[in-house]
Design an enzyme around this catalytic site. Sequence first.
Site, short mmCIF file in Angstrom:
data_model
loop_
_atom_site.label_atom_id
_atom_site.label_comp_id
_atom_site.label_asym_id
_atom_site.label_seq_id
_atom_site.Cartn_x
_atom_site.Cartn_y
_atom_site.Cartn_z
N CYS A 157 0.66 -1.15 -0.08
CA CYS A 157 0.11 0.03 0.09
C CYS A 157 0.99 1.29 -0.04
CB CYS A 157 -0.79 0.02 1.30
SG CYS A 157 -0.16 -0.45 2.87
N HIS A 252 -2.04 7.07 3.08
CA HIS A 252 -0.61 7.06 3.23
C HIS A 252 -0.18 8.22 2.48
CE1 HIS A 252 -0.80 3.23 5.17
NE2 HIS A 252 -0.32 2.33 4.49
#
Length: 360
Positions: A157, A252
């Site tokens: 990710c 993120h």
Amino acid sequence: MNRMKVGVLGATGMVGQNYLSLLDNHPWFEVVYVAASPRSAGKTFAQAVAGRWLMARPIPEPVHDLIVADANDVTQAVGQCDLVFSAIESDKETIRRLEEAYAAADIPVVSNNSAHRATADVPMMVPEVNWEHAELIKDQRQQRGWTRGLIAVKPNCSVQSYVTPVYALKQAGYPVSAMIVSTMQAVSGAGYPGPSSYNMIDGIVPYIGGEEEKSEREPQRILGQRSNGQIIPDTSIKIAAHCNRVAVIDGHTACVSLKFADRKPCLDEVKAIWQSFVSEPQRLSLPSAPIPAMIYREEPDRPQPRLDRDAGKGMAVTLGRLRSCPVFDIRFVGLSHNTIRGAAGGAILMAELLKAKGYM
Ligand code: NAP
């Protein structure tokens, strides 16, 4: 169109719950099967996630009362699933064997787990970047004797916020030779319940086991070329990653400095390349393809996780703070939703691509 019947392995977990939310009313896929550990097996889905359903929306009605199967028992899925999404947390060898067993039982597997990310005949895809790596499935099926089964995996990710902008620049004739990436990664990336509040509140944890290695290696494979039944990584890009866990729930963020291999675009050109970027998922109008794929924010204090992670229903990459770099050539900030674009949503987009290309 008849919807494909899909199963979610690891359905009770953080990524699994995102799958169920995103697949509710999906035009191509219908969830008919949920599986998790033996701890959850035999319960209704609602019982299995009692006290740990973490999505903003309620449990989708079609899965509420499904009986959770044991994901380790492949035979239960046979005849029920045309495809499984794998979001199990277990040791790598167990996952590798299990995903191969599903594929050998004629069930295509699209996985979030890292177990098969380095397997030579398994494509690891960001659909906007290396959709052509899907052709590796022909070699995979030939080598393993599978006809309907396949394994395709998503990368880590952490890479979603910088690999697409770097690819867009490469496509436009500006390949990158070096990059330094500092990530600030959300706690949901560690699954539920994740790191303790005592570790996270008032803190930054400057270590996520295995993450820096993945963040440095996986983009080279994604940007690599298919040859003789495997992917030759693009090792002309050197990457140094610093991965940090921060007190953010989802999203993120990556601060990135890039050095170009030869020609250097001006900042306005970089921005124009990102803003006009269109790739195969958008050309094919795949249901989960974000349009635009990348968004550039002009405000000096964007992107931010809370404000930008849901852009393009959590599937777009948001960029900002593009400026020149006194050490390398340019620097910017990238952000993507880790459990949607970086996990369940990215895998659903990959499954849509595989279906549109005739692999399922
Ligand atoms: P999680 O919240 O801890 O969920 C783990 C899931 O795996 C649960 O459904 C759990 O079932 C099941 N499970 C655990 N042990 C098992 C076993 N022995 N046999 C069968 N099932 C078992 O983890 P997650 O964050 O959703 O992550 C799932 C996978 O996606 C991991 O491989 C992770 O690395 C990857 N991933 C996560 C993210 C993210 O942002 N979170 C992003 C990309 C990739 P029970 O509920 O019954 O225990």
